[in-house]
Enzyme design. Structure first.
Site, PDB file in Angstrom:
ATOM      1  CE  LYS A 100      -3.547  -0.307   2.948  1.00 11.02           C
ATOM      2  NZ  LYS A 100      -4.136  -0.271   4.198  1.00 11.02           N
ATOM      3  CE  LYS A 112      -3.503  -3.452   9.850  1.00 11.22           C
ATOM      4  NZ  LYS A 112      -3.577  -2.441   8.799  1.00 11.22           N
ATOM      5  CG  ASN A 227     -12.961   6.858  10.946  1.00  9.82           C
ATOM      6  OD1 ASN A 227     -13.418   7.825  11.301  1.00  9.82           O
ATOM      7  ND2 ASN A 227     -11.614   6.893  10.611  1.00  9.82           N
TER       8      ASN A 227
HETATM    9  N1  GLU Z   1      -4.538   1.130   9.673  1.00 10.83           N
HETATM   10  C1  GLU Z   1      -4.735   1.912   8.426  1.00 10.83           C
HETATM   11  C2  GLU Z   1      -4.237   0.844   7.078  1.00 10.83           C
HETATM   12  O1  GLU Z   1      -4.687  -0.265   6.992  1.00 10.83           O
HETATM   13  C3  GLU Z   1      -3.844   3.115   8.378  1.00 10.83           C
HETATM   14  C4  GLU Z   1      -2.369   2.886   8.737  1.00 10.83           C
HETATM   15  C5  GLU Z   1      -1.342   3.780   9.193  1.00 10.83           C
HETATM   16  O2  GLU Z   1      -1.845   4.987   8.937  1.00 10.83           O
HETATM   17  O3  GLU Z   1      -0.268   3.719   9.404  1.00 10.83           O
HETATM   18  O4  GLU Z   1      -4.103   1.539   6.179  1.00 10.83           O
END
Ligand code: GLU
Length: 424
Positions: A100, A112, A227
């Site tokens: 990502k 994560k 959210n």
């Molecule tokens: N938890 C969000 C995601 O899966 C944001 C992660 C972040 O901002 O580091 O993209």
């Protein structure tokens, strides 16, 4: 031992990651590349967290932090609190974070975290002690130049504030760049709260343009009113889309004429559920199989599966949750020619504004909401165009997911290359 296994190692590969990578291994843009390096995480860390409960007893919560890849920059990714979260799931999500960040071209790797807990069963004080315990335990593995956590499922800005505070307490100095998604009053960025949704709205606009469609009146169903889903409903409604169905864990509502989203917001705030609206009540399963122009799963993973994919009637899917379509269902949709804009592109707005937050923290800067949103828009539209270019240059049956994977894997391997980690 398989080709990708390391000598002396049983099987430390991430199965999902490996299967997904193999799907793009023959891409034109990845010719001659060895994807084996990305089939396992750099580090798996886990710990059982003992936490003192309000009644004086101690409960132990299993927890994880998976640091997948940091070739492009510090590890980055949220921490989720969920009773069913497991190490394998966190590992897949860490892999997706690495891709990502590469899709939107921000200088981060991917990680994560997870804690096996149902936060709704904890008091506020217990939740705070658990959040602080996580940081105390993982302290040496995180840092503004090392690994930067953020919110994810069931964690929020308040929890990020406790976590940052705990890190600073241990370090004995201010260090706001260690965590993103903080409240704006203590170093959080303007616009971070709704960034995932706004980013998704930009991506959907680009997709609609690419399909030569007029967004005015396009029918959209959104699963999830947390959210991500709730802000997205608002942004899409403002942009002319017709939100005909929304749902949360308790079920959903459907109005073929389009739901009045501002009224729904008011009622939801007052009553805490969707059902005060004058609309047909539907189940989550019904929402997923509605005949709409765009279906948006914005809740949790594994919603469109081998079980229900044959009933999916949407013309396109925008993945706002992480991993809402299982690989099996994804293959079926690809075969049927239903485009699915993948999570690593569609929901990358959140981590993009996390990056803006971190930049502001380490440079001691403040960007107003307009500046944040303008930069977010640039990043998201550019990312879509880059993925589109890959899709158009690869064979005709290349899916949006494959194109996004190809672009991001290419970027991660380029970084590995410069570091000397790719064999000749
Ligand atoms: N938890 C969000 C995601 O899966 C944001 C992660 C972040 O901002 O580091 O993209």
């Amino acid at each position: 031992m398989t080709k990708d296994q390391l000598p002396g190692e049983k099987d430390t590969m991430c199965e999902f990651c490996s299967v997904e990578l193999d799907k793009v291994a023959n891409a034109e843009a990845l010719t001659g590349r060895n994807l084996g390096l990305l089939k396992r995480p750099e580090k798996r860390i886990n710990a059982n967290l003992p936490v003192k409960m309000d009644d004086g007893s101690v409960e132990v919560f299993p927890s994880f932090r998976i640091q997948y890849n940091d070739a492009r920059g510090p590890m980055k990714g949220g921490i989720r609190f969920h009773p069913m979260v497991g190490e394998e799931e966190v590992e897949q999500l860490a892999f997706l974070m690495a891709l990502k960040c590469a899709v939107v071209d921000i200088p981060y790797g991917g990680a994560k975290g997870g804690v096996v807990v149902d936060p709704s069963e904890l008091s506020e004080a217990e939740l705070e002690r658990l959040s602080r315990k996580y940081i105390e335990t993982y302290h040496e593995h995180i840092g503004p130049e090392k690994d930067i956590p953020a919110p994810d499922v069931n964690t929020n800005s308040k929890i990020m504030a406790w976590m940052m505070d705990e890190y600073e307490r241990i370090e004995g100095e201010k260090s706001p760049g260690v965590i993103t998604g903080k409240p704006p009053k203590i170093g959080g960025s303007e616009g971070r709260e709704y960034a995932t949704s706004l980013g998704g709205a930009f991506v959907l606009e680009e997709f609609v343009k690419h399909q030569d469609l007029d967004k005015e009146g396009l029918k959209v169903a959104i699963q999830g009113f947390g959210n991500v889903g709730s802000h997205l409903a608002r942004f899409l409604h403002e942009r002319g889309f017709d939100i005909v169905a929304v749902s949360d864990v308790a079920g959903g509502i459907h109005d073929p004429e389009g739901i009045d989203i501002s009224r729904l917001f008011d009622l939801y705030e007052e009553n805490g559920d969707l059902f005060e609206m004058d609309a047909e009540e539907i189940t989550n399963e019904e929402l997923l199989t509605m005949d709409v122009d765009v279906l948006i799963p914005a809740a949790i993973e594994d919603q469109i599966t081998g079980e229900n994919v044959e009933d999916v009637e949407a013309d396109a899917i925008l993945e706002m949750a992480n991993g809402p379509i299982t690989p099996e269902a994804d293959d079926y949709l690809a075969e049927k020619g239903v485009p699915a804009i993948p999570d690593i592109l569609a929901n990358a707005g959140g981590v993009t504004v996390s990056y803006f937050e971190w930049v502001q923290n380490i440079a001691n800067e403040y960007w107003d909401e307009e500046e944040v949103n303008r930069k977010l828009e640039e990043h998201m539209r550019d990312a879509f165009r880059e993925v589109r270019k890959v899709k158009e240059s690869e064979p005709g049956d290349t899916t949006w997911r494959e194109a996004a994977y190809i672009k991001s894997v290419e970027r991660v391997l380029e970084a590995e290359d410069y570091r000397g980690n790719v064999s000749e």
